[in-house]
Design an enzyme around this catalytic site. Structure first.
Site, PDB file in Angstrom:
ATOM      1  N   ASP A 167      12.259  -7.879   0.800  1.00 38.91           N
ATOM      2  CA  ASP A 167      12.808  -8.199  -0.524  1.00 38.91           C
ATOM      3  C   ASP A 167      13.647  -7.033  -1.030  1.00 38.91           C
ATOM      4  O   ASP A 167      13.290  -5.869  -0.841  1.00 38.91           O
ATOM      5  CB  ASP A 167      11.670  -8.487  -1.506  1.00 38.91           C
ATOM      6  CG  ASP A 167      12.199  -8.756  -2.895  1.00 38.91           C
ATOM      7  OD1 ASP A 167      12.984  -9.701  -3.059  1.00 38.91           O
ATOM      8  OD2 ASP A 167      11.839  -7.990  -3.823  1.00 38.91           O
ATOM      9  N   SER A 184      26.789  -0.315  37.801  1.00 39.47           N
ATOM     10  CA  SER A 184      25.911   0.572  38.585  1.00 39.47           C
ATOM     11  C   SER A 184      25.046   1.409  37.669  1.00 39.47           C
ATOM     12  O   SER A 184      25.419   1.687  36.526  1.00 39.47           O
ATOM     13  CB  SER A 184      26.740   1.475  39.501  1.00 39.47           C
ATOM     14  OG  SER A 184      27.516   2.380  38.707  1.00 39.47           O
ATOM     15  N   ASN A 185      23.867   1.796  38.201  1.00 39.17           N
ATOM     16  CA  ASN A 185      22.988   2.737  37.507  1.00 39.17           C
ATOM     17  C   ASN A 185      22.688   3.882  38.462  1.00 39.17           C
ATOM     18  O   ASN A 185      22.042   3.689  39.514  1.00 39.17           O
ATOM     19  CB  ASN A 185      21.674   2.059  37.101  1.00 39.17           C
ATOM     20  CG  ASN A 185      21.884   1.064  35.975  1.00 39.17           C
ATOM     21  OD1 ASN A 185      22.808   1.201  35.188  1.00 39.17           O
ATOM     22  ND2 ASN A 185      21.017   0.051  35.923  1.00 39.17           N
ATOM     23  N   ASP A 191      27.358   2.166  29.762  1.00 40.12           N
ATOM     24  CA  ASP A 191      26.355   1.307  29.136  1.00 40.12           C
ATOM     25  C   ASP A 191      26.348   1.611  27.645  1.00 40.12           C
ATOM     26  O   ASP A 191      26.533   2.767  27.224  1.00 40.12           O
ATOM     27  CB  ASP A 191      24.962   1.580  29.720  1.00 40.12           C
ATOM     28  CG  ASP A 191      24.924   1.329  31.227  1.00 40.12           C
ATOM     29  OD1 ASP A 191      25.883   0.703  31.728  1.00 40.12           O
ATOM     30  OD2 ASP A 191      23.959   1.761  31.867  1.00 40.12           O
ATOM     31  N   HIS A 193     131.208  -4.436 -35.276  1.00 42.96           N
ATOM     32  CA  HIS A 193     132.410  -4.840 -34.542  1.00 42.96           C
ATOM     33  C   HIS A 193     132.082  -5.392 -33.158  1.00 42.96           C
ATOM     34  O   HIS A 193     132.903  -6.054 -32.531  1.00 42.96           O
ATOM     35  CB  HIS A 193     133.397  -3.653 -34.432  1.00 42.96           C
ATOM     36  CG  HIS A 193     133.024  -2.626 -33.411  1.00 42.96           C
ATOM     37  ND1 HIS A 193     132.235  -1.536 -33.703  1.00 42.96           N
ATOM     38  CD2 HIS A 193     133.345  -2.543 -32.089  1.00 42.96           C
ATOM     39  CE1 HIS A 193     132.091  -0.804 -32.609  1.00 42.96           C
ATOM     40  NE2 HIS A 193     132.766  -1.396 -31.616  1.00 42.96           N
ATOM     41  N   GLY A 224      15.007 -12.234  -5.953  1.00 38.77           N
ATOM     42  CA  GLY A 224      15.928 -12.177  -7.089  1.00 38.77           C
ATOM     43  C   GLY A 224      15.434 -11.268  -8.202  1.00 38.77           C
ATOM     44  O   GLY A 224      14.476 -10.509  -8.040  1.00 38.77           O
ATOM     45  N   ASN A 276      12.141  -7.670 -11.471  1.00 44.66           N
ATOM     46  CA  ASN A 276      12.426  -8.020 -10.077  1.00 44.66           C
ATOM     47  C   ASN A 276      11.335  -8.949  -9.550  1.00 44.66           C
ATOM     48  O   ASN A 276      10.154  -8.761  -9.822  1.00 44.66           O
ATOM     49  CB  ASN A 276      12.503  -6.762  -9.213  1.00 44.66           C
ATOM     50  CG  ASN A 276      12.906  -7.083  -7.783  1.00 44.66           C
ATOM     51  OD1 ASN A 276      14.048  -7.402  -7.518  1.00 44.66           O
ATOM     52  ND2 ASN A 276      11.946  -7.002  -6.864  1.00 44.66           N
ATOM     53  N   ASP A 315     129.882  -0.463 -40.442  1.00 45.37           N
ATOM     54  CA  ASP A 315     129.892  -1.047 -39.093  1.00 45.37           C
ATOM     55  C   ASP A 315     128.446  -1.178 -38.580  1.00 45.37           C
ATOM     56  O   ASP A 315     127.977  -0.397 -37.745  1.00 45.37           O
ATOM     57  CB  ASP A 315     130.716  -0.160 -38.160  1.00 45.37           C
ATOM     58  CG  ASP A 315     130.968  -0.817 -36.808  1.00 45.37           C
ATOM     59  OD1 ASP A 315     130.725  -2.042 -36.689  1.00 45.37           O
ATOM     60  OD2 ASP A 315     131.380  -0.096 -35.876  1.00 45.37           O
ATOM     61  N   SER A 359     129.395   0.973 -27.551  1.00 45.73           N
ATOM     62  CA  SER A 359     129.375   0.581 -28.961  1.00 45.73           C
ATOM     63  C   SER A 359     128.108  -0.205 -29.292  1.00 45.73           C
ATOM     64  O   SER A 359     127.680  -1.072 -28.523  1.00 45.73           O
ATOM     65  CB  SER A 359     130.604  -0.273 -29.283  1.00 45.73           C
ATOM     66  OG  SER A 359     131.773   0.506 -29.212  1.00 45.73           O
ATOM     67  N   GLU A 402      16.545  -5.611  -6.901  1.00 47.70           N
ATOM     68  CA  GLU A 402      17.832  -5.606  -7.610  1.00 47.70           C
ATOM     69  C   GLU A 402      17.796  -4.769  -8.881  1.00 47.70           C
ATOM     70  O   GLU A 402      18.833  -4.315  -9.354  1.00 47.70           O
ATOM     71  CB  GLU A 402      18.248  -7.039  -7.966  1.00 47.70           C
ATOM     72  CG  GLU A 402      18.690  -7.889  -6.784  1.00 47.70           C
ATOM     73  CD  GLU A 402      17.547  -8.653  -6.155  1.00 47.70           C
ATOM     74  OE1 GLU A 402      17.805  -9.506  -5.299  1.00 47.70           O
ATOM     75  OE2 GLU A 402      16.384  -8.369  -6.533  1.00 47.70           O
TER      76      GLU A 402
END
Length: 680
Positions: A132, A116-117, A68, A477, A153, A149, A536, A623, A135
């Site tokens: 109230d 059950s109980n 419960d 040559h 509000g 306050n 050459d 050559s 705030e």
């Protein structure tokens, strides 16, 4: 005995809402039945909260209240999961203080009994009430000064001397001042010289006709809150609304300097944070003076004017001249001077920027490229060159600077067009490979080992040395009588039967003018052997640039001042034993004085030298090939291989130790080689 005073009221909020009442389990106080359940929920209007006070709790006890349970929620979040028995004292101490919703929120519970109980449990009972919310006790309501306050509000309001900001929470000082039209006066922070208030946003407007400007001078104490790191907590900002002077922000205790705003319209803003303190603020005086213009008109320019001051009155005309290396930003114009007039707003008109002279991207010769891609090409910028290929190097320093005349000039002052660097082949460098062996009876060369060796495979069989990417040297040559014939030379090979040689066709064959010619070849008739090999030597120009690489690279020419070499390496595809060698062979030879060699009766001159070694000699088919030094394997970047001689003539029997081979001394022909290449 605890007594509860229950008051029933009605609120007119979108209908009637019951402010208080009782809630209890089914069958209370006689006990609840198995499988019974009950849910309840009540919400508070805006600005109110709902509370629940349990005065009795008697439920079946179980682990985690699985049998419960009474689960209580605030704004749909579970506050408690209750079961078992608790006294009023326990409930008041640990449960009831937490059974409330947020402002405008809801309370709810869910009661569930199992099947059950084991004994009779009376259940629970509680009292709820809508109250109230104060705030003003909430530190997050953001009222900077006073809070009122009321039922449902709250409202913020301010002390005398302050006004409530449109955000309905912040109290600010009403300190805006408009000084339009005033030419002198004093501006002060609120409550000066007393500490200035918190949450100040003071705006001071200064404005006069165009052609004037404001001077600002701070006087007395300057004390605007600042953090230790120099960051402003409170600040004074001066913003010229015309002209080109940037806004300036000040804080701290150092008196700001005199300011010339160069603007006929100035906005001054003083801001403070919400904490306040003992800082005193500021005091400054203002006055106007005539607007003027300062030089230069544009960067990189100077003014030509008879005016002796550095400031110029409105209407004054000046000549603007661009600095050296800069020209006016005009289409296709190289002008460097124009006239400008000082305007009432303190600005010059017209303003033509001076831009740096642009030398442009240079036209580059073949093989040369810029070291940097797309470099800047304007005045005093520098460019440098490099060769596209690693097988080339610049013949001179490749650094140039853009001068004021728009020309690229070298470090010596020469124009790029007159001193353009060229890429010349890197000569005398071979691949890092093994070496050793001989020509006659020598060892086979490896690819890249003698990359300057050229080979004429067909008749006449012979060799040549590549000395650039267009030119080669050979014996006269070898090519005598073939001047008007296109010869095909092979390179980049060590195997005469290589299927992928570098093929080179001749464009010109130039024989030394003092060589004793045998005569023009007729048909397939073989040229006669010369009786005098003096001079050459011949130059071969290829019809196209030779593509250099690791296997084909030029050989360096000797220097005029080089000492005579004592030994060198010869190479070629000539006769090996009784047949021509398929492979490129090489070997080491000693170089001797002419009187130490037998000439077999043929004329000998100072244009020759003789060389040979033990069972090493050049032979028929070699050559025109090279004798180079230092000996193969001993060359380096600092000591490249150089062409000392050209295989010219020798004994009939190759390798005869009694006779040495004769070579054309290349050092004697350097001037002729240079002039011939330049003229062709």
């Amino acid at each position: 005995m605890i007594v509860f005073r229950v008051i029933f009221l009605l609120l007119s909020l979108c209908g009637s809402v019951l402010l208080a009442g009782w809630v209890q389990s089914p069958g209370y106080p006689r006990g609840y039945d198995p499988d019974s359940s009950l849910t309840w929920k009540e919400c508070a209007p805006t600005g109110h909260k709902i509370t629940l006070t349990l005065i009795h709790l008697d439920l079946e006890e179980s682990i985690e209240c699985d049998d419960d349970s009474l689960k209580v929620f605030a704004d749909d979040e579970l506050l408690f999961n209750l079961c078992g028995r608790k006294s009023m004292k326990e409930l008041q101490a640990s449960i009831n203080p937490f059974l409330h919703s947020s402002s405008g929120g809801c309370l709810s519970f869910s009661f569930v009994a199992d099947y059950s109980n084991p004994e009779r449990y009376t259940g629970f009972r509680g009292f709820y009430a809508i109250q109230d919310v104060d705030e003003c006790k909430d530190p997050d309501n953001d009222c900077t000064q006073l809070c009122n306050n009321y039922i449902g509000g709250y409202r913020c309001f301010c002390r005398p001397g302050y006004i409530l900001d449109p955000d309905k929470h912040t109290c600010k000082v009403s300190c805006n001042e408009d000084h339009t039209g005033s030419q002198e006066g004093v501006l002060k922070s609120p409550d000066w010289p007393e500490p200035y208030p918190e949450n100040s946003v003071c705006s001071y407007t200064l404005a006069v006709e165009e052609g004037l400007q404001f001077e600002l001078t701070f006087t007395g104490v300057f004390d605007v809150e600042m953090k230790e790191n120099g960051q402003c907590i409170d600040s004074l900002t001066i913003k010229p609304l015309s002209g080109d002077v940037k806004s300036k922000m000040f804080c701290g205790r150092d008196l700001p300097p005199f300011l010339l705003t160069r603007s006929h319209h100035v906005q001054i803003t003083f801001r403070t944070d919400h904490q306040g303190g003992s800082n005193r603020g500021f005091s400054l005086s203002y006055r106007v003076r005539e607007m003027d213009c300062a030089g230069p008109v544009t960067p990189k320019s100077s003014l030509i004017s008879q005016h002796s001051d550095s400031k110029y009155p409105t209407g004054h005309k000046v000549k603007v001249k661009c600095d050296k290396g800069y020209v006016l930003k005009l289409d296709e114009s190289a002008e460097v001077e124009y006239e400008s007039t000082c305007q009432k707003n303190g600005k010059w008109s017209p303003v033509i920027p001076c831009e740096p002279v642009d030398c442009g991207s240079p036209d580059l010769p073949e093989l040369v490229e810029l070291s940097e891609k797309d470099p800047p090409t304007t005045y005093l910028k520098q460019i440098s060159f490099k060769c596209k290929s690693q097988y080339y190097q610049l013949d001179k320093t490749g650094n140039f600077t853009c001068n004021a005349e728009g020309n690229w000039v070298s470090e010596s002052g020469q124009k790029l067009t007159e001193d353009l660097p060229k890429c010349e082949p890197v000569c005398g460098i071979n691949s890092d490979v093994a070496f050793g062996g001989r020509v006659f009876g020598g060892k086979q060369a490896l690819l890249g080992q003698i990359p300057w060796q050229l080979f004429h495979k067909s008749s006449p069989r012979g060799g040549a040395s590549l000395i650039s990417d267009y030119w080669a040297l050979t014996a006269a040559h070898v090519v005598d009588g073939y001047e008007e014939t296109t010869m095909n030379w092979l390179g980049g090979i060590t195997d005469g039967q290589d299927k992928n040689p570098v093929n080179m066709e001749t464009e010109k064959i130039i024989i030394h003018p003092n060589y004793k010619r045998v005569g023009k070849r007729v048909g397939t008739e073989k040229p006669k052997n010369p009786e005098n090999f003096d001079n050459d030597i011949a130059l071969i120009k290829m019809s196209a640039r030779v593509t250099l690489g690791p296997n084909i690279r030029p050989l360096c020419l000797p220097n005029k001042t080089d000492e005579p070499v004592a030994e060198g390496t010869i190479s070629g595809f000539g006769r090996y034993g009784k047949q021509m060698s398929r492979y490129l062979l090489y070997g080491l030879v000693q170089i001797y004085q002419l009187e130490m060699c037998s000439s077999r009766g043929l004329p000998v001159s100072s244009n020759m030298f003789c060389a040979g070694g033990t069972s090493v000699d050049s032979c028929k088919g070699d050559s025109g090939g090279p004798l180079f030094s230092p000996s193969l394997g001993y060359g380096s970047l600092d000591k490249p291989y150089r062409l000392a001689g050209i295989v010219s003539w020798g004994p009939l029997e190759c390798g005869n130790e009694s006779f040495k081979g004769y070579y054309t001394k290349v050092q004697n022909y350097l001037d002729w080689i240079k002039e011939t290449i330049e003229n062709n």
